[in-house]
Design a protein around this motif. Structure first.
Motif, PDB file in Angstrom:
ATOM      1  N   GLU A 263      57.781  70.369  55.799  1.00  0.00           N
ATOM      2  CA  GLU A 263      58.950  70.380  56.607  1.00  0.00           C
ATOM      3  C   GLU A 263      59.317  68.695  56.817  1.00  0.00           C
ATOM      4  O   GLU A 263      58.308  68.088  57.302  1.00  0.00           O
ATOM      5  CB  GLU A 263      58.454  71.014  57.896  1.00  0.00           C
ATOM      6  CG  GLU A 263      59.784  71.054  58.907  1.00  0.00           C
ATOM      7  CD  GLU A 263      59.323  71.904  60.233  1.00  0.00           C
ATOM      8  OE1 GLU A 263      59.460  71.213  61.362  1.00  0.00           O
ATOM      9  OE2 GLU A 263      58.962  73.198  60.052  1.00  0.00           O
ATOM     10  N   LYS A 264      60.603  68.787  56.746  1.00  0.00           N
ATOM     11  CA  LYS A 264      60.984  67.211  57.133  1.00  0.00           C
ATOM     12  C   LYS A 264      60.884  67.100  58.500  1.00  0.00           C
ATOM     13  O   LYS A 264      61.102  68.086  59.379  1.00  0.00           O
ATOM     14  CB  LYS A 264      62.479  67.015  56.522  1.00  0.00           C
ATOM     15  CG  LYS A 264      62.419  66.955  55.282  1.00  0.00           C
ATOM     16  CD  LYS A 264      63.684  66.482  54.646  1.00  0.00           C
ATOM     17  CE  LYS A 264      63.536  66.117  53.245  1.00  0.00           C
ATOM     18  NZ  LYS A 264      64.895  65.149  52.663  1.00  0.00           N
ATOM     19  N   GLY A 265      61.007  65.935  59.059  1.00  0.00           N
ATOM     20  CA  GLY A 265      60.880  65.673  60.728  1.00  0.00           C
ATOM     21  C   GLY A 265      59.461  65.385  61.165  1.00  0.00           C
ATOM     22  O   GLY A 265      58.343  65.503  60.279  1.00  0.00           O
TER      23      GLY A 265
ATOM     24  N   HIS B 127      54.141  62.687  55.004  1.00  0.00           N
ATOM     25  CA  HIS B 127      54.624  61.575  54.208  1.00  0.00           C
ATOM     26  C   HIS B 127      55.461  60.624  55.061  1.00  0.00           C
ATOM     27  O   HIS B 127      56.101  60.969  55.967  1.00  0.00           O
ATOM     28  CB  HIS B 127      55.576  62.274  53.078  1.00  0.00           C
ATOM     29  CG  HIS B 127      55.169  63.245  52.118  1.00  0.00           C
ATOM     30  ND1 HIS B 127      55.829  63.836  51.132  1.00  0.00           N
ATOM     31  CD2 HIS B 127      53.719  63.441  51.994  1.00  0.00           C
ATOM     32  CE1 HIS B 127      54.933  64.344  50.329  1.00  0.00           C
ATOM     33  NE2 HIS B 127      53.705  64.148  50.902  1.00  0.00           N
TER      34      HIS B 127
ATOM     35  N   THR C   5      52.392  60.541  46.989  1.00  0.00           N
ATOM     36  CA  THR C   5      53.133  61.729  47.358  1.00  0.00           C
ATOM     37  C   THR C   5      52.905  62.595  45.979  1.00  0.00           C
ATOM     38  O   THR C   5      53.352  63.732  46.226  1.00  0.00           O
ATOM     39  CB  THR C   5      54.382  61.357  47.610  1.00  0.00           C
ATOM     40  OG1 THR C   5      55.056  60.686  46.533  1.00  0.00           O
ATOM     41  CG2 THR C   5      54.534  60.550  48.926  1.00  0.00           C
TER      42      THR C   5
ATOM     43  N   THR D 215      55.766  55.151  49.739  1.00  0.00           N
ATOM     44  CA  THR D 215      55.719  56.370  50.643  1.00  0.00           C
ATOM     45  C   THR D 215      54.309  57.155  50.323  1.00  0.00           C
ATOM     46  O   THR D 215      53.972  57.160  49.192  1.00  0.00           O
ATOM     47  CB  THR D 215      56.602  57.491  50.288  1.00  0.00           C
ATOM     48  OG1 THR D 215      58.032  56.855  50.282  1.00  0.00           O
ATOM     49  CG2 THR D 215      56.740  58.943  51.046  1.00  0.00           C
TER      50      THR D 215
ATOM     51  N   ASP E 205      51.220  59.962  51.450  1.00  0.00           N
ATOM     52  CA  ASP E 205      50.716  61.141  52.143  1.00  0.00           C
ATOM     53  C   ASP E 205      49.365  60.996  52.726  1.00  0.00           C
ATOM     54  O   ASP E 205      48.594  60.455  52.296  1.00  0.00           O
ATOM     55  CB  ASP E 205      50.446  62.313  50.899  1.00  0.00           C
ATOM     56  CG  ASP E 205      50.091  63.646  51.375  1.00  0.00           C
ATOM     57  OD1 ASP E 205      49.060  63.500  52.311  1.00  0.00           O
ATOM     58  OD2 ASP E 205      50.517  64.652  51.241  1.00  0.00           O
TER      59      ASP E 205
END
Length: 137
Positions: A2-4, A58, A86, A97, A99
């Protein structure tokens, strides 16, 4: 995924899903997941003994990338974190980026593991801002 930044919301949905699967298994065959009070859930893969929980986010870390991936890995070790690209564990690193997840799986509760990840990622982010300034980014 989920983004955010709503880690708590994601964790609550995960716990609800695990509960639903457990209830379904119990209704189907009358058995519960194999759970040891000391070691946690017993899996077929011994590396996942315990909660087996890998909580990750991320995050862009351009300052750490400029500082060097080996230095980021060493810092993550100090924070009980594990950095990955990622594209997964063996997918390699591209860009800046990462993880970032909790390193440990055994001997800690799910809440402790998620909190370790949250605290560590917040620290890495603060440090990344300082590294960006250091490198004139």
């Amino acid at each position: 995924m989920e983004k955010g930044g709503d880690v708590l919301g994601v964790f609550k949905r995960l716990a609800k899903g695990i509960g639903a699967v457990g209830d379904s298994v119990k209704a189907e065959c009358g058995k519960d997941f194999c759970l040891d009070e000391k070691y946690g859930y017993v899996h077929s893969c011994p590396t996942n003994l315990g909660t087996g929980m890998r909580a990750s986010v991320h995050i862009d870390l351009p300052g750490w990338t400029k500082e060097g991936v080996d230095k980021l890995k060493a810092r993550c070790e100090e924070l009980a974190l594990q950095p990955r690209g990622t594209r997964g564990e063996s997918g390699g690193q591209t860009g800046h980026t990462y993880d970032i997840s909790n390193k440990h799986r055994l001997g800690y509760s799910e809440v402790q593991l998620v909190q370790t990840m949250i605290d560590g990622v917040n620290k890495l982010y603060e440090e990344d801002l300082a590294l960006q300034k250091k490198h004139g980014m």
